[in-house]
Design a protein around this motif. Sequence first.
Motif, PDB file in Angstrom:
ATOM      1  N   ILE A 254       0.828  -1.208   0.000  1.00  0.00           N
ATOM      2  CA  ILE A 254       0.000   0.000   0.000  1.00  0.00           C
ATOM      3  C   ILE A 254       0.863   1.258   0.000  1.00  0.00           C
ATOM      4  N   PHE A 255       1.887   1.299   0.839  1.00  0.00           N
ATOM      5  CA  PHE A 255       2.664   2.526   0.999  1.00  0.00           C
ATOM      6  C   PHE A 255       3.794   2.690  -0.021  1.00  0.00           C
ATOM      7  N   PHE A 256       4.413   1.589  -0.441  1.00  0.00           N
ATOM      8  CA  PHE A 256       5.576   1.682  -1.318  1.00  0.00           C
ATOM      9  C   PHE A 256       5.359   1.092  -2.702  1.00  0.00           C
ATOM     10  N   HIS A 257       4.198   0.511  -2.950  1.00  0.00           N
ATOM     11  CA  HIS A 257       3.863  -0.111  -4.239  1.00  0.00           C
ATOM     12  C   HIS A 257       4.894  -1.148  -4.654  1.00  0.00           C
ATOM     13  N   TYR A 258       5.360  -1.907  -3.682  1.00  0.00           N
ATOM     14  CA  TYR A 258       6.314  -2.991  -3.922  1.00  0.00           C
ATOM     15  C   TYR A 258       5.664  -4.296  -3.489  1.00  0.00           C
ATOM     16  N   HIS A 259       5.601  -5.250  -4.399  1.00  0.00           N
ATOM     17  CA  HIS A 259       4.982  -6.545  -4.098  1.00  0.00           C
ATOM     18  C   HIS A 259       6.053  -7.532  -3.659  1.00  0.00           C
ATOM     19  N   SER A 260       6.037  -7.869  -2.376  1.00  0.00           N
ATOM     20  CA  SER A 260       7.022  -8.779  -1.819  1.00  0.00           C
ATOM     21  C   SER A 260       6.575 -10.225  -2.009  1.00  0.00           C
ATOM     22  N   LEU A 261       7.509 -11.066  -2.346  1.00  0.00           N
ATOM     23  CA  LEU A 261       7.209 -12.490  -2.511  1.00  0.00           C
ATOM     24  C   LEU A 261       6.984 -13.198  -1.178  1.00  0.00           C
ATOM     25  N   LEU A 262       7.324 -12.537  -0.088  1.00  0.00           N
ATOM     26  CA  LEU A 262       7.086 -13.116   1.233  1.00  0.00           C
ATOM     27  C   LEU A 262       5.597 -13.311   1.504  1.00  0.00           C
ATOM     28  N   LEU A 263       4.762 -12.575   0.779  1.00  0.00           N
ATOM     29  CA  LEU A 263       3.322 -12.704   0.940  1.00  0.00           C
ATOM     30  C   LEU A 263       2.859 -14.134   0.679  1.00  0.00           C
ATOM     31  N   TYR A 264       3.467 -14.788  -0.299  1.00  0.00           N
ATOM     32  CA  TYR A 264       3.094 -16.167  -0.622  1.00  0.00           C
ATOM     33  C   TYR A 264       3.448 -17.115   0.520  1.00  0.00           C
ATOM     34  N   PHE A 265       4.587 -16.885   1.153  1.00  0.00           N
ATOM     35  CA  PHE A 265       4.980 -17.726   2.297  1.00  0.00           C
ATOM     36  C   PHE A 265       4.031 -17.508   3.479  1.00  0.00           C
ATOM     37  N   GLY A 266       3.628 -16.262   3.677  1.00  0.00           N
ATOM     38  CA  GLY A 266       2.664 -15.983   4.733  1.00  0.00           C
ATOM     39  C   GLY A 266       1.328 -16.659   4.475  1.00  0.00           C
ATOM     40  N   GLY A 267       0.878 -16.641   3.226  1.00  0.00           N
ATOM     41  CA  GLY A 267      -0.382 -17.297   2.873  1.00  0.00           C
ATOM     42  C   GLY A 267      -0.328 -18.797   3.074  1.00  0.00           C
ATOM     43  N   VAL A 268       0.759 -19.406   2.647  1.00  0.00           N
ATOM     44  CA  VAL A 268       0.915 -20.852   2.838  1.00  0.00           C
ATOM     45  C   VAL A 268       1.020 -21.168   4.332  1.00  0.00           C
ATOM     46  N   GLY A 269       1.715 -20.327   5.087  1.00  0.00           N
ATOM     47  CA  GLY A 269       1.814 -20.525   6.531  1.00  0.00           C
ATOM     48  C   GLY A 269       0.465 -20.439   7.218  1.00  0.00           C
ATOM     49  N   MET A 270      -0.380 -19.526   6.767  1.00  0.00           N
ATOM     50  CA  MET A 270      -1.725 -19.411   7.338  1.00  0.00           C
ATOM     51  C   MET A 270      -2.548 -20.664   7.049  1.00  0.00           C
ATOM     52  N   ILE A 271      -2.475 -21.148   5.826  1.00  0.00           N
ATOM     53  CA  ILE A 271      -3.226 -22.353   5.472  1.00  0.00           C
ATOM     54  C   ILE A 271      -2.741 -23.535   6.308  1.00  0.00           C
ATOM     55  N   VAL A 272      -1.428 -23.701   6.396  1.00  0.00           N
ATOM     56  CA  VAL A 272      -0.857 -24.810   7.175  1.00  0.00           C
ATOM     57  C   VAL A 272      -1.230 -24.673   8.656  1.00  0.00           C
ATOM     58  N   GLY A 273      -1.122 -23.469   9.203  1.00  0.00           N
ATOM     59  CA  GLY A 273      -1.451 -23.254  10.612  1.00  0.00           C
ATOM     60  C   GLY A 273      -2.898 -23.574  10.934  1.00  0.00           C
ATOM     61  N   HIS A 274      -3.810 -23.132  10.061  1.00  0.00           N
ATOM     62  CA  HIS A 274      -5.226 -23.416  10.312  1.00  0.00           C
ATOM     63  C   HIS A 274      -5.539 -24.893  10.137  1.00  0.00           C
ATOM     64  N   LEU A 275      -4.924 -25.531   9.174  1.00  0.00           N
ATOM     65  CA  LEU A 275      -5.150 -26.976   8.991  1.00  0.00           C
ATOM     66  C   LEU A 275      -4.596 -27.774  10.167  1.00  0.00           C
TER      67      LEU A 275
END
Length: 115
Positions: free
Chosen positions: A86-107
């Motif tokens: 939002i602030f820097f208009h830079y898309h970090s690839l770490l977002l994908y790791f966070g998403g996979v971590g959320m799925i794994v954590g909830h499962l």
Amino acid sequence: MKKQITHSLDYIGVSSASLCLIHCLLFPLVTFIPIGITHNHYVDLIFALIGLFAVVKILKTNTELYIKLILSISMSVIIGCVLITIFFHYHSLLLYFGGVGMIVGHLLNFKNHKH
């Protein structure tokens, strides 16, 4: 009753994280098609807030510590990446790791409460 609420939170968390991950993976492909769709960073923020709601509620339960750590770290990574976008208009690839971590954590949490 408490077990049912935790299951519902896990369903919300897995669904939100999965939809967010699909959105993040497919949206860059859609922008190449000239149909006038632009990226709205606030959609990412909505997914993050839904996930944050589920994680905060799960953190208040008597869930295993390693599951709480997975969910907390993943949610922190996601929110950090969304704010950077939002602030820097830079898309970090770490977002994908966070998403996979959320799925794994909830499962893992769902499986842990199933026993």
